[in-house]
Design an enzyme around this catalytic site. Structure first.
Site, short mmCIF file in Angstrom:
data_model
loop_
_atom_site.label_atom_id
_atom_site.label_comp_id
_atom_site.label_asym_id
_atom_site.label_seq_id
_atom_site.Cartn_x
_atom_site.Cartn_y
_atom_site.Cartn_z
CD GLN A 222 61.78 46.34 115.99
OE1 GLN A 222 61.61 46.89 114.92
NE2 GLN A 222 62.99 45.99 116.42
NE ARG A 369 68.74 40.47 110.14
CZ ARG A 369 68.00 39.45 109.80
NH1 ARG A 369 67.10 39.55 108.89
NH2 ARG A 369 68.15 38.28 110.38
CB CYS A 370 72.83 47.31 112.27
SG CYS A 370 72.23 48.98 111.99
CD GLU A 739 70.58 43.91 114.98
OE1 GLU A 739 71.56 44.21 115.68
OE2 GLU A 739 69.47 44.42 115.13
#
Lengths: 793, 182
Positions: A222, A369-370, A739
Site C-alpha cells: 500500500q 481499515r482504520c 474506514e
C-alpha cells in the site's frame, strides 16, 4: 462560450463509473501473481509449528538434493549478510528468518527457491528442524506475571515482556472529576485479535539484474515509496537502483503496509541467484504470520453527573502486540491514536494509561481499515457510553446529545489534545433516529418484550481522525506524512496524473481525474491516472488510514491550481490583455469586460508548447507536495436494530442505518461503496470474525473454515444517509471516509445486542458476540469475556 | 500442445509422473501434460495464461477461483487439472468476445459491484451459473447462490444489484438501477 458543465465532464459530485473496472471485469487486472518474468523462480516459506521453541538445528540437506531446488535460505544464511533481523515500523526489530528461537506459530524459519512452487513446497517439507519447546504465553496477564518466561531474550536491556508503559492526559484533574462524580460507570472490554484478510494474499517478485545493478520488486504494498526507503536502509542498496512497483492490489485494509520477511527473503534470493524470484503467500501463511489487528484490553471508567454530563474519562488499555512490536503506525504516540476516543464529546478531564506487551503470537498491530488504534478507541468509547447511559437510566440518544461538542464550538480542543474542526453531530444523530423510526422502535420493543421477544437498538456516534499527517506529529522512519501529485498536461489538453498514493480498490483512477476536472475543466476521461511505480510516481506515503483523499487528493487539487496559475499567464498572452483583467470559469479564461472573449484550458495547453509568452518556460507540468495542517474529522452515526433468539442466542439484524458526514463527496457512488464495505467489516467484527489461540499458542483461525468472514447470505442490507459539513482546511472540503464504518460500526451492533439482553442484567459480551456467548450470558446473567486462556506456570 | 512447465530439471522428469489431458477452455480445445496433483486453477493461470481466475484461499472457501465446468460453478483451486480432462471449462475470459461485454460485466461496472476486483471474476462466474439456471432470481436467491464467494470490499449489496441489473438486461428489460431493500 460558457463554462463547461461539471457533471457532464465527470467532475466533483458525479457518480462516475469506474475507469479501473474496465480491466477488472474482463479478468485483465494485473496483480502480482499474474506477472511472469523470464527465468522466474518460485519461493516457499517453511514456518514454525511451535509458538515458542529454541532451534537446536536445521538440516536442509534433503531439500538441497531435490531436483529443481535452486536455493535454501535459513536464518544462518540471512545472518551472514546481516539480514536475519530487520527494523519494524515501530522501532523494534523482527526476525526475517529465525536464528535463535521461534517466538510464534507460523514464524518464518527457512525458504526454498525452486523451479516451480510445487517443488519448493515439497522441499520445505524435506527440511528437518529440531526444536526444543519453551513455555508459551498467549495472554497479557501471563506475559506480565512475575517470573514469566522472557520472549525477547534477543534484546539487550529487555528484562520483562513489557514493550511500553505510556500515559497521556491530566491525571490529577481526572482524579478530581471522579471524586466529584454522582456516579462512576465502569466496564471491562476486549477487542479481539482479528485479521484484515484481503482476498489477495501478500506476495512479491524480486528481480535483481547484476548487469544494471537495478533491483525491481513487484510487491503487494500500500506504500511503495516507504518500501523503497526501507529496502535501501535494510539491504543497503542505492535508492536510485531500487524500483518498487505496486501493481493492482487485491485489497489491503492495512494488511499490506508492513515489510514482511517473505519480501526480504525473495529480494536476497534474487540477488544471490540473479534471477527473478516470486513469492506468493498462501492463505494460512497470511492469516498466521502477517499483520493482525486489535487485541487490546480495556478497563474504562466514566465520571458522571446525575443530569447526564460526563465529567471525566479514564482508560487503561493493555495491548497484546505478539512477538515483535511491528505496529504499522506513524504517530509519535505509543498506542497510536487511542486517545482520540471521546473526541465528539465535550469532556473536561481525561486520562489514558496504555501498556503494550510481547506474547507468543504473530506480530502485526496493523491499522485494519482504520487509523492507528482508532477502531479500538471508538469501540471502547461507544461501549462505555452505552453502559453509562444504562447506568444512569438515561435514553441512549439523549445521553449522547447532551455530551456532544456543539456545532458552534469549533475548533474544539479535546482534553487529550486533538483539534477537531467541524461537524454537525446533533443533526447526524437526528437524521439517524428519524430514519430508523426511533420512538416507534422503542414502543415496538416494549410490546415485543411482553411476548418474550428480545428486540434491541444500538447507537454508535463518533468522530475520528483520518488522513495522517500533519508532519509535526506523524512520520514513518522519520519521513514526514505528506503526499504528492504530479500533473502533466499534454499539448492536446489531455493529461497524465500521478500521485504518491496507491489504490487497492478505492478507485483513485476515477476520483483523482474528477478532482482535476473540477479544478481545470478538463474532462475526467481525458485524465489518465497512474500510481504505484516508484520510478515514475512522485514521492508519497501511500494509501492507508483513509489518507488518500485528505492528503494525496488535496495534492491533486493543489497541483491543478498550480497548472491553472500558469495557464492564466498563457491566457493573458493569447488574449493580449493583462493577467489582472482575466476571470476563470470552469475550463475557460475570459476577459472580465468581454465575457465572450476567452480561451479554453485546452487552448492554453497547446500554447504552452507552441506559443508561450516571451521568457516563459515551455510546457504545462507541475508537482505538488501537500502537508495537511490537521487531520480530517468525519462524523458518523450508526444505528442497528436486532432481535435475539433467547433459545439459541442467535441474533439477527433487523435494520442498519448509517449517517456519514465525510464533508464534500467527490464521487458519491464510490463513497457509498466504501461505507458499505466498512459496515460489513463492522458486522463481521461484531458477529464472527476473530482469531484466538489455545494455551499452546496454536492459532485457531488459520484458514477461512475457522476464521469466518461474512458472505452475501448473512451480511445485512444497509440504509445510507448523508450530512455534509465541509472540511475547513482541505482544498476541496473533503474528509476521509474509507474506514469510518469499520471504526464506528462494531459498537452499534454490540450495543444493539446488549440492549436486547439488558433485562438479564448482562452488561457486556465480548466480541465476537457469538450465539453461544449470548446464550451463556442469558442463562447465567453474567458478562462473557472473550480473552484467550491463561495457563499459569 | 501446451506444456505447463517449459523446462523440467533433469532427474525430476523421471520421478514425477505426468499425464496428458485435453480440456475445452472457453470453447477452444487445449491439451497439456500435467502432474496429477496440479490444481485446475494453476493449469488455467500458469499453463494457459488465463490469469483472470484468481486464487485467494486454497481451501474452497473464498471462491475467487470459481470457473464453470460443464456449466456448473467449481472452485478450481481444489479441483485437479486431470479431473477436467475431457470437460468444458469456462473462465472469466470466456464471458464475452474481445470487444464485447457480458451483461454481468456491464452490471458489475454499472452498479459498482467491485472495488479491488480480485473476487470479481469468481463472483461473475458464480452469477452466470445462477442466471443460466434461474434468469430472474430474487435477492435471497442471489445472496444464496453467491454465498460461496467472499468479497471484502463491497459488502455485497452492490453485487446483488449488479446481478439483478444483468438479469434485467438479459431479459431484454430496462436497466434502471435495481432496488435492493434489505
Amino acid at each position: 462560450m460558457t463554462a463547461v458543465d461539471e457533471v457532464k465532464i465527470g467532475g466533483m459530485g458525479a457518480s462516475r463509473r469506474r475507469v479501473e473496472d474496465n480491466r477488472f471485469i474482463r479478468g485483465k487486472g494485473n496483480y502480482v501473481d499474474d506477472i511472469v518474468l523470464p527465468g522466474m523462480l518460485h519461493m516457499e516459506i517453511l514456518r514454525s509449528p511451535l509458538a515458542h521453541a529454541r532451534i537446536r538445528s536445521i538440516d536442509t540437506s534433503k531439500a538441497w538434493a531435490m531436483p529443481g531446488v535452486r536455493l535454501v535460505l535459513t536464518g544462518e544464511t540471512m545472518a551472514a549478510r546481516n539480514l536475519a533481523w530487520m527494523p519494524t515500523l515501530s522501532y523494534d526489530t523482527q526476525a526475517v528468518l529465525a536464528t535463535d528461537k521461534v517466538r510464534f506459530q507460523g514464524q518464518e524459519v527457512a525458504c526454498v527457491i525452486a523451479d516451480d512452487p510445487y517443488i519448493a513446497k515439497d522441499a520445505c517439507e524435506a527440511i528437518v528442524v529440531d526444536y526444543e519447546p519453551l513455555p508459551v504465553i498467549v495472554n497479557p496477564t501471563q506475559s506480565m506475571a512475575e517470573g514469566a518466561p522472557l520472549i525477547r531474550d534477543d534484546k539487550e536491556n529487555q528484562s520483562d515482556n513489557v514493550i511500553y508503559d505510556w500515559e497521556v492526559g491530566d491525571k490529577a484533574g481526572t482524579d478530581r472529576a471522579f471524586a466529584e462524580a454522582d456516579l462512576v460507570s465502569k466496564i471491562e472490554l476486549h477487542y479481539p485479535r482479528s485479521h484484515p484478510s484481503p482476498i489477495e494474499c501478500c506476495g512479491s517478485i524480486a528481480d535483481f539484474n547484476r548487469a544494471t545493478s537495478k533491483l525491481t520488486v513487484y510487491l503487494t504494498t500500500q506504500a511503495p515509496h516507504i518500501i523503497r526507503a526501507a529496502v535501501a536502509l535494510v539491504a543497503e542498496l542505492p535508492e536510485q537502483m531500487i524500483r518498487i512497483i505496486s501493481p493492482d492490489i487485491g485489497g489491503g485494509f492495512g494488511n499490506k503496509v508492513p515489510v514482511y520477511p517473505g519480501y526480504v527473503a525473495s529480494i536476497l534470493a534474487s540477488i544471490l541467484l540473479e534471477r527473478p524470484v516470486k513469492w506468493i503467500e498462501d492463505r494460512t501463511g497470511n492469516l498466521i504470520s502477517t499483520g493482525f489487528a486489535r487485541d487490546v484490553y480495556l478497563q474504562g471508567e466514566l465520571a458522571l453527573r446525575r443530569d447526564g454530563r460526563i465529567l471525566g474519562v479514564r482508560m487503561n488499555t493493555t495491548a497484546d502486540h505478539g512477538a515483535f512490536f511491528s505496529d504499522a503506525q506513524p504517530s509519535k504516540f505509543k498506542i497510536g491514536l487511542m486517545h482520540s476516543a471521546f473526541s465528539c464529546y465535550d469532556i473536561p478531564n481525561a486520562h489514558l494509561v496504555a501498556r503494550g506487551v510481547y506474547t507468543n503470537k504473530a506480530p502485526g498491530g496493523v491499522a485494519y481499515r482504520c487509523s492507528f488504534r482508532v477502531t479500538e478507541a471508538m469501540f471502547f468509547q461507544e461501549r462505555m457510553v452505552h453502559a453509562a447511559a444504562d447506568d444512569l437510566g438515561m435514553d441512549q440518544a439523549e445521553f449522547r446529545r447532551v455530551n456532544f461538542v456543539r456545532d458552534d464550538d469549533f475548533p474544539h480542543r479535546t482534553s487529550w489534545g486533538f483539534l477537531t474542526d467541524s461537524g454537525q453531530y446533533g443533526k447526524c444523530l437526528d437524521v439517524g433516529l428519524e430514519a430508523v423510526g426511533y420512538q416507534d422502535f422503542l414502543k415496538e420493543k416494549e410490546e415485543a418484550a411482553k411476548r418474550g421477544r428480545l428486540l434491541g437498538i444500538g447507537i454508535s456516534t463518533m468522530t475520528e481522525p483520518l488522513g495522517a499527517g500533519n508532519s509535526r506529529e506523524y512520520d514513518i522512519l522519520g519521513i514526514k506524512m505528506f503526499d504528492s501529485a504530479e500533473l502533466k498536461i499534454h499539448m492536446t489538453g489531455k493529461a497524465l496524473l500521478r500521485t504518491g498514493a496507491k489504490s487497492q480498490g478505492q478507485g483513485h483512477e476515477t476520483t483523482w481525474a474528477q478532482i482535476v476536472a473540477h479544478e481545470l475543466g478538463i474532462p475526467a476521461e481525458d485524465v489518465l491516472v497512474e500510481e504505484g511505480d516508484t520510478d515514475t510516481a512522485p514521492f508519497g506515503m501511500g494509501t492507508y488510514a483513509s489518507r488518500s483523499t485528505p492528503v494525496a487528493g488535496a495534492a491533486v487539487a493543489m497541483v491543478s491550481r498550480k497548472i491553472r496559475a500558469k495557464a492564466r499567464k498563457i491566457a493573458a498572452h493569447l488574449l493580449e490583455i493583462s493577467e489582472e483583467d482575466i476571470e476563470w470559469e470552469l475550463g475557460r479564461f475570459y476577459v472580465r469586460s468581454q465575457p465572450d472573449r476567452g480561451v479554453t484550458i485546452q487552448e492554453c495547453a497547446v500554447a504552452a508548447y507552441s506559443n508561450m509568452p516571451d521568457g516563459m518556460e515551455p510546457g504545462l507540468e507541475n508537482v505538488a507536495y501537500y502537508d495537511p495542517p490537521n487531520l480530517t474529522w468525519p462524523f458518523a452515526c450508526y444505528i442497528v436494530t436486532v432481535e435475539v433468539d433467547p433459545q439459541t442466542g442467535v441474533w439477527d439484524v433487523l435494520r442498519m442505518v448509517a449517517v456519514d458526514d465525510c464533508g464534500v463527496r467527490i464521487n458519491p457512488m464510490i463513497v457509498e461503496g466504501q461505507i458499505m464495505g466498512g459496515l460489513t467489516e463492522a458486522y463481521a467484527m461484531a458477529n464472527m470474525q476473530f482469531i484466538t489461540f489455545d494455551d499452546e499458542g496454536n492459532c485457531i483461525g488459520s484458514n477461512f473454515t475457522d476464521y469466518l468472514l461474512p458472505t452475501a447470505w448473512e451480511t445485512p442490507g444497509f440504509e445510507l444517509h448523508e450530512v455534509v459539513t465541509p472540511c475547513p482546511h482541505h482544498p476541496i472540503g473533503a474528509k476521509g471516509i474509507g474506514e469510518c464504518a469499520a471504526v464506528g460500526g462494531p459498537a452499534a451492533f454490540v450495543n444493539a445486542v446488549m440492549d436486547a439482553v439488558k433485562g438479564s442484567g448482562v452488561r457486556n459480551i465480548d466480541m465476537p458476540v457469538l450465539p453461544d456467548r449470548v446464550y451463556e450470558a442469558l442463562q447465567t446473567g453474567q458478562d462473557v469475556s472473550g480473552a484467550p486462556p491463561v495457563r499459569m506456570a | 500442445m501446451t506444456s505447463l512447465f517449459q523446462e523440467i530439471t533433469p532427474g525430476a522428469a523421471q520421478e514425477i509422473p505426468v499425464r496428458e489431458i485435453t480440456v475445452m477452455v472457453n470453447g477452444e480445445r487445449r491439451s497439456a501434460v500435467v502432474e496429477p496433483r496440479l490444481a485446475l486453477a494453476h493449469l488455467l493461470r500458469q499453463g494457459f495464461k488465463l490469469t483472470g481466475t484468481h486464487t485467494g484461499c486454497d481451501t474452497s472457501n473464498c471462491g475467487a477461483c470459481t470457473v464453470l465446468v460443464d456449466g456448473r460453478p467449481v472452485k478450481s483451486c481444489t479441483m485437479f487439472a486431470v479431473q477436467a480432462d475431457g470437460h468444458d471449462v469456462m473462465t472469466v475470459e470466456g464471458l464475452a468476445g474481445p470487444s464485447e461485454l457480458h451483461a454481468l460485466q456491464e452490471g458489475f461496472k454499472e452498479e459498482h459491484g467491485l472495488q479491488c476486483g480480485f473476487c470479481t471474476p469468481g463472483m461473475m462466474m458464480a452469477s452466470k451459473a445462477l442466471l443460466d439456471e434461474n434468469p430472474s432470481p430474487t435477492e435471497d436467491e442471489i445472496r444464496w447462490a453467491l454465498s460461496g464467494n467472499l468479497c471484502r470490499c463491497t459488502g455485497y449489496q452492490n453485487i446483488v444489484k449488479a446481478v439483478m441489473w444483468a438479469a434485467s438486461k438479459l431479459d431484454g428489460g430496462d436497466t434502471e438501477p435495481a432496488e435492493v431493500d434489505s
